[in-house]
Design a protein around this motif. Sequence first.
Motif, PDB file in Angstrom:
ATOM      1  N   SER A   7       7.830   5.009  -6.305  1.00  0.00           N
ATOM      2  CA  SER A   7       7.748   5.087  -4.617  1.00  0.00           C
ATOM      3  C   SER A   7       8.354   6.135  -4.113  1.00  0.00           C
ATOM      4  O   SER A   7       8.898   7.035  -4.526  1.00  0.00           O
ATOM      5  CB  SER A   7       8.550   3.714  -4.294  1.00  0.00           C
ATOM      6  N   PRO A   9       8.822   7.560   0.290  1.00  0.00           N
ATOM      7  CA  PRO A   9       8.278   7.912   1.719  1.00  0.00           C
ATOM      8  C   PRO A   9       7.491   9.205   1.657  1.00  0.00           C
ATOM      9  O   PRO A   9       7.671  10.109   1.040  1.00  0.00           O
ATOM     10  CB  PRO A   9       9.627   8.275   2.338  1.00  0.00           C
ATOM     11  N   VAL A  21      12.680   5.524   6.952  1.00  0.00           N
ATOM     12  CA  VAL A  21      11.126   4.856   6.218  1.00  0.00           C
ATOM     13  C   VAL A  21      11.542   3.583   6.483  1.00  0.00           C
ATOM     14  O   VAL A  21      12.403   2.856   7.101  1.00  0.00           O
ATOM     15  CB  VAL A  21      11.358   5.349   4.741  1.00  0.00           C
ATOM     16  N   PRO A  91       7.027  -1.586   1.049  1.00  0.00           N
ATOM     17  CA  PRO A  91       6.084  -0.930   0.666  1.00  0.00           C
ATOM     18  C   PRO A  91       6.127  -1.238  -0.816  1.00  0.00           C
ATOM     19  O   PRO A  91       4.762  -1.521  -1.347  1.00  0.00           O
ATOM     20  CB  PRO A  91       6.487   0.748   1.020  1.00  0.00           C
ATOM     21  N   ASP A 117       2.166   4.667   8.263  1.00  0.00           N
ATOM     22  CA  ASP A 117       3.384   4.639   8.056  1.00  0.00           C
ATOM     23  C   ASP A 117       4.315   5.910   7.204  1.00  0.00           C
ATOM     24  O   ASP A 117       5.328   5.992   7.360  1.00  0.00           O
ATOM     25  CB  ASP A 117       3.630   3.596   7.076  1.00  0.00           C
ATOM     26  N   MET A 119       3.951   6.499   3.851  1.00  0.00           N
ATOM     27  CA  MET A 119       4.584   6.121   2.711  1.00  0.00           C
ATOM     28  C   MET A 119       3.674   5.953   1.664  1.00  0.00           C
ATOM     29  O   MET A 119       2.604   5.746   1.938  1.00  0.00           O
ATOM     30  CB  MET A 119       5.184   4.619   3.152  1.00  0.00           C
ATOM     31  N   TYR A 121       3.032   4.430  -2.530  1.00  0.00           N
ATOM     32  CA  TYR A 121       3.723   3.813  -3.722  1.00  0.00           C
ATOM     33  C   TYR A 121       2.891   3.630  -4.726  1.00  0.00           C
ATOM     34  O   TYR A 121       1.652   3.549  -4.659  1.00  0.00           O
ATOM     35  CB  TYR A 121       4.118   2.245  -3.493  1.00  0.00           C
TER      36      TYR A 121
END
Length: 447
Positions: A7, A9, A21, A91, A117, A119, A121
Amino acid sequence: MPHLTVSSPLPAPAAVVRVAVAVVALLGFAAVLALPAAAEPSLVVREEITDRAGVLTGREAEVQDALDQLSDQTPLQLFVVFVDDFAGSAPEDWADTTAIDSGLGVDDLLLAVAVEDRMYYLSADPDVAVYDRLGTVTAAVESQLRAEDWAGAAITGAQTLIEVATGATQPGVDVTDPQDPAGAPARGGGGGLLVLLVVGVVVIGGVLAARSLSRKPSGGQAAGAAQGEPTPVLRQRAGSALVAVDDVLRSADQELGFAQAQFGADVTAEFEQTLVWAREQVTEAFHLNQELEDSTPEPQVREHSSRILQVCEQVTGRLQEQTARFDELRDLQARAPEALDQLQERARSLDGRVEQARVVLEQLQRRYPAGSLASVGQNPDQVRALLEEVHAGVGQGREALGREDRGTAVAYARAAESALDQCTTLLDAVDRAGPALAEAGQRLDAA
């Protein structure tokens, strides 16, 4: 199928300071109560490319070609999903739930990117052969996301997966020896991959989350258990599971009503969406069960029964997570004053770690090339900004308690807790940077 998550940000544009985040944003701690009610909690993907954010327009064929090369040259398959946001979900939960609900296998990976967002993952099964090299993949992907090259991120992810799966060296990787501050070339032909792997360890944006989803029942577990069972036993288990999941749905519906009355529609929006999804899944399971009432060949009986068990496990797990979340909210509401005091004390303890982190970075900067620390170099500043928000949020939470508005106080407390978790992660990344770089040097020497 349990998934682990790689993962990160998504880096903000250069003109914006990235200080928060997930649920914490500079717009304010209370923003966690204003999640968009119409957004989907997760997806079920059937194609390798899902672009709901519309960022791949004109380059879909190029991305598909890279994904095809990956599946042709390796046992791996990469699914890429671009959405505007993760609908207020954590997330890692969003990505892992999408992977599980989509029935992805051991060799299937899911790259989920929330464009607004900022972000992303990378969800992967812990048994996938390249698991211990996924830091290399995230480091390569992030360089493209940093430039907002969305298609390039998907293409680079596929290409890097090919390289780590086949043992090829990532082109363009910095092969400087981290022990040599002057940046002399590393000794040994394959050292570049090791350097990048270590960078993936120290990067806060590319750390392996290594968080097992054992709390989420998976269809892979149900299907695996079903393989050794006699067909009549499997059929009976499926019928019993349907009865049980119907009771779970009824209980969840009542729980949702209580939660809406206590916390309001905004906070319970995700629960409501999950319940809608659960009803759809259970309806599908009942249809499959109805088909089994007719004269059905044994292979189809086994297939339908296994699918029914899978649906029931997934639905039960997702609804239990939602009810547990509101149990936590009620507990927090009951002890809101004490919780705010504890958060304030925790923030003060992290205040002291900020300057320590600066000292550590100054020492490391004298020993290692600047590029080796680029991903953690701003962590103290980010933590400082987050802690300022925490102190302000705790104060606003106490003001809400003074007005006997415990619901608002809980919102501030939860957001502060999330921010403090992020602060801890950022500071821990600085603490780990030195040992990780030292280990990289030893591994390079050995190679």
